[in-house]
Design an enzyme around this catalytic site. Structure first.
Site, PDB file in Angstrom:
ATOM      1  N   ILE A  24      -7.119 -11.323   6.169  1.00 22.60           N
ATOM      2  CA  ILE A  24      -5.666 -11.266   6.350  1.00 22.60           C
ATOM      3  C   ILE A  24      -5.333 -11.277   7.845  1.00 22.60           C
ATOM      4  O   ILE A  24      -4.782 -10.315   8.383  1.00 22.60           O
ATOM      5  CB  ILE A  24      -5.064 -10.034   5.651  1.00 22.60           C
ATOM      6  N   LYS A  54      -3.435 -11.662  11.231  1.00 22.86           N
ATOM      7  CA  LYS A  54      -2.016 -11.527  11.564  1.00 22.86           C
ATOM      8  C   LYS A  54      -1.674 -12.471  12.716  1.00 22.86           C
ATOM      9  O   LYS A  54      -2.396 -12.527  13.709  1.00 22.86           O
ATOM     10  CB  LYS A  54      -1.713 -10.088  11.978  1.00 22.86           C
ATOM     11  N   SER A  55      -0.583 -13.187  12.561  1.00 23.33           N
ATOM     12  CA  SER A  55      -0.009 -13.909  13.691  1.00 23.33           C
ATOM     13  C   SER A  55       1.481 -14.074  13.451  1.00 23.33           C
ATOM     14  O   SER A  55       1.909 -14.380  12.333  1.00 23.33           O
ATOM     15  CB  SER A  55      -0.646 -15.284  13.883  1.00 23.33           C
ATOM     16  N   HIS A 104      -4.038   3.599   0.806  1.00 22.24           N
ATOM     17  CA  HIS A 104      -4.214   3.106   2.174  1.00 22.24           C
ATOM     18  C   HIS A 104      -5.419   3.740   2.877  1.00 22.24           C
ATOM     19  O   HIS A 104      -6.176   3.046   3.558  1.00 22.24           O
ATOM     20  CB  HIS A 104      -2.928   3.356   2.969  1.00 22.24           C
ATOM     21  N   LYS A 129       0.841  -1.201   0.000  1.00 23.80           N
ATOM     22  CA  LYS A 129       0.000   0.000   0.000  1.00 23.80           C
ATOM     23  C   LYS A 129       0.871   1.245   0.000  1.00 23.80           C
ATOM     24  O   LYS A 129       1.971   1.249   0.552  1.00 23.80           O
ATOM     25  CB  LYS A 129      -0.917  -0.007   1.229  1.00 23.80           C
ATOM     26  N   ASN A 138      -4.971 -20.648  11.385  1.00 19.66           N
ATOM     27  CA  ASN A 138      -5.735 -19.654  10.620  1.00 19.66           C
ATOM     28  C   ASN A 138      -5.944 -20.073   9.168  1.00 19.66           C
ATOM     29  O   ASN A 138      -6.808 -19.512   8.488  1.00 19.66           O
ATOM     30  CB  ASN A 138      -5.033 -18.295  10.679  1.00 19.66           C
TER      31      ASN A 138
END
Length: 294
Positions: free
Chosen positions: A247, A249-250, A125, A92, A259
């Protein structure tokens, strides 16, 4: 010949559906989010996700970690050749670099950091309506697409009024609108507008940064127990069934694998409706009408 672990990774990658976009490209429905991971820490996170079978990486200039992402892609061989062709990479533009000339210069810098010849999706963004430059920025984006350095053009955090303004100035709807979306903030009007105009919806903070895991007086936990899965998997499965790109996050490899593991169970109609009923009046993040990021 593929080993057992290679086959498991291939199976995990193959299990993720593709969402066909209005430009004909196909994006994996599950990706890895990279917000709030330091540049020095992000490479092993990306590497573990790729090893688990992720084939969609979602980054941004504003995350200040594109250099680390690029190192991970280069070190794993996912920056070129056959491997690259099977990976979707999103980045982005910084809000401070919106505008025609600035966007082109920014993209050159970002592509260098990522060590790539092209990105699969480049996104605005935030709409910054108080300093609107999305129309001029989009013209730079279309130049990059015409040159083959970007495949798909998208936006983040655009409300219907912003999408309409962009269309009126450019004659084009974005392929994807990435928005804050989770059980307690479902943005139904935005989602309906996007669907009406062929714009795919992508959810960031799909679990409200973990807050929604305990939503509804244990509703999520009860559904998770019934299916012998985690509360996170229940919420992510709800998104999948809605056709939303996600999307999560980890930074932990085991959670990354969980996930992705969303296709061995399905919510009942009552369970899905119970999660629908968790919708609330307050977002966890920022207001697109007033916020600018980086």
């Amino acid at each position: 010949m593929l080993g057992t672990s290679d086959l498991a990774v291939a199976a995990a990658a193959a299990s993720v559906p593709g969402i066909k976009l209005n430009d004909g490209n196909v994006i994996p429905q599950i990706g890895l989010g990279l917000l709030r991971i330091e540049n020095d820490d992000v490479a092993p996170v990306v590497k573990s996700a790729l090893a688990a079978g992720y084939r969609h990486i979602d980054g941004a200039a504003g995350y200040n970690n594109e250099g680390g992402v690029g190192r991970a892609l280069a070190e794993t061989g996912f920056n070129k050749g056959r491997k690259r062709s099977h990976l979707w990479v999103t980045t982005k533009l910084r809000d401070s670099e919106q505008g025609y000339d600035m966007a082109l210069a920014a993209f050159d810098r970002q592509l260098g950091l990522l060590q790539l010849e092209y990105v699969d999706m480049y996104m605005i963004h935030w709409p910054t309506p108080f300093n609107w430059r999305s129309g001029a920025t989009w013209k730079a984006f279309t130049k990059l697409r015409d040159e083959g350095r970007v495949k798909t053009l998208g936006v983040c955090n655009f409300l219907p009024e912003h999408l309409t303004r962009l269309y009126e100035e450019t004659g084009e709807w974005p392929a994807v609108n990435q928005i804050e979306l989770h059980p307690t903030w479902q943005q139904r009007e935005v989602v309906a507008f996007c669907k009406e105009h062929g714009i795919a919806v992508e959810a960031y903070s799909p679990m409200a940064r973990g807050a929604d895991l305990k939503a509804g007086n244990g509703t999520i936990a009860r559904i998770a127990e019934a299916h012998e899965v985690s509360p996170a998997q229940v919420i992510l499965r709800w998104h999948i069934e809605n056709g939303t790109i996600i999307i999560p996050k980890s930074v932990h490899s085991e959670r990354q694998r969980q996930n992705l593991d969303l296709f061995g169970f399905a919510l009942t109609l009552d369970e899905h409706a119970a999660i629908d009923a968790l919708d609330g009046p307050e977002r966890a993040g920022h207001d697109p009408r007033t916020f600018s990021y980086a």
